[in-house]
Design an enzyme around this catalytic site. Sequence first.
Site, PDB file in Angstrom:
ATOM      1  CE  LYS A 190      -4.114   1.576   0.271  1.00 16.15           C
ATOM      2  NZ  LYS A 190      -5.122   1.684  -0.953  1.00 16.15           N
ATOM      3  CG  ASP A 223      -6.548  -0.735  -2.923  1.00 16.12           C
ATOM      4  OD1 ASP A 223      -5.460  -0.866  -3.322  1.00 16.12           O
ATOM      5  OD2 ASP A 223      -6.766   0.547  -2.903  1.00 16.12           O
ATOM      6  CG  ASP A 247      -4.112 -13.214   8.504  1.00 10.35           C
ATOM      7  OD1 ASP A 247      -4.430 -14.507   8.004  1.00 10.35           O
ATOM      8  OD2 ASP A 247      -4.259 -12.695   9.469  1.00 10.35           O
TER       9      ASP A 247
END
Length: 353
Positions: A190, A223, A247
């Site tokens: 990110k 995302d 995860d």
Amino acid sequence: MKKTIAVIAGDGIGPEIVGEAVMVLKQVAEKFGHDFAFDEKLVGGAAYDACGDCLPDATLAACRSADAVLLGAVGGPKWDSLPGPQRPEKRALLTLRKELGLFANLRPAKVWAPLRDASPLKAEIVGEGIDLLVVRELTGGVYFGEHSRAADGLSALDKMPYSAAEVERIARVAFASAAKRRGRVTCVDKANVLETSRLWREVVERLQAESYRSIALDFMYVDNAAMQLVRAPGRFDVILTENMFGDILSDEASQITGSIGMLPSASLRADGFGMYEPIHGSAPDIAGRGIANPLATILSAAMLLRHSFGLVAEADAVESAVGRALADGVRTNDLGGAATCAEMGAAVRSRLG
Ligand code: NAD
């Protein structure tokens, strides 16, 4: 080859599925002439009930002195009310990973040809198959950063620390894995928001330029990666990512393959020592009914043979026995069939030769 495997079956369906995997390993030892010793110890809620600690000293010591660890799953409603640090997931799993130095989590997600119709994705998306590997950093980031709550209880802070050295060692695992696969690493982060992600990009880019020029490298925001996994999963070979993103993405990847009961994992140290476990949990809703799918655990045992013991032919034999059992239509409940856990284990062993 003489090896000791620490076996920590844990809670819920853990003992059922680990029992099948151990029988597969025993058959491999017999067929290929190895000497495997199995050191069984308690972990998780079962250990808490026996001695008030989800990770007793004797279990940690057995794991430390073994050549590899085979784990089932821990946790369940019975232990959900324990204070956070004493709960099975935190006390047993996170401590084992940290204490054993298991910084690299490998989670292959593939659609087995006979199970293509089990994927929730449309046939044209599943296409010629999905076969990707999530390489997740396992001992750093926000799960291991400082957690705190303000005195008034109205604000909280979770820190997400990463050092360049931590990024480099996991990136090396991803590049080396890609070299044995289709030669492509996608680093998921990110970087438009997080400083740790910008550090990841710098380190991974430098490492690729210095040491892994034959591996194709691209970067993707997490995302977008979550979206691409359901839109075009075939584009991924190796996904390299930090602890929390890994995860979440690896659970998403598991769903597109059809059943969480199919996916193995390895958590490795630099010297090849590792802990192997299915990615699913203890499935309390089906525990004790004998219907759990043992294949994720059996495939974890195959990863153990391959990664910790270097027994490639043995690992291939287990994986192809799984493929043949599926091709012959043997299915547990989660795959839409009626085979029991024991019948699925027996189906694999009977195809091992
Ligand atoms: P889960 O993975 O245990 O179960 C999710 C669903 O998948 C359930 O419907 C279950 O029946 C099914 N399922 C899981 N494994 C299966 C198998 N091998 N065969 C057939 N069906 C299977 O996740 P959950 O229900 O969220 O968690 C249950 C407990 O497990 C919780 O206490 C959780 O904290 C713990 N947990 C442990 C681990 C671990 O030990 N590594 C991982 C995840 C969750």
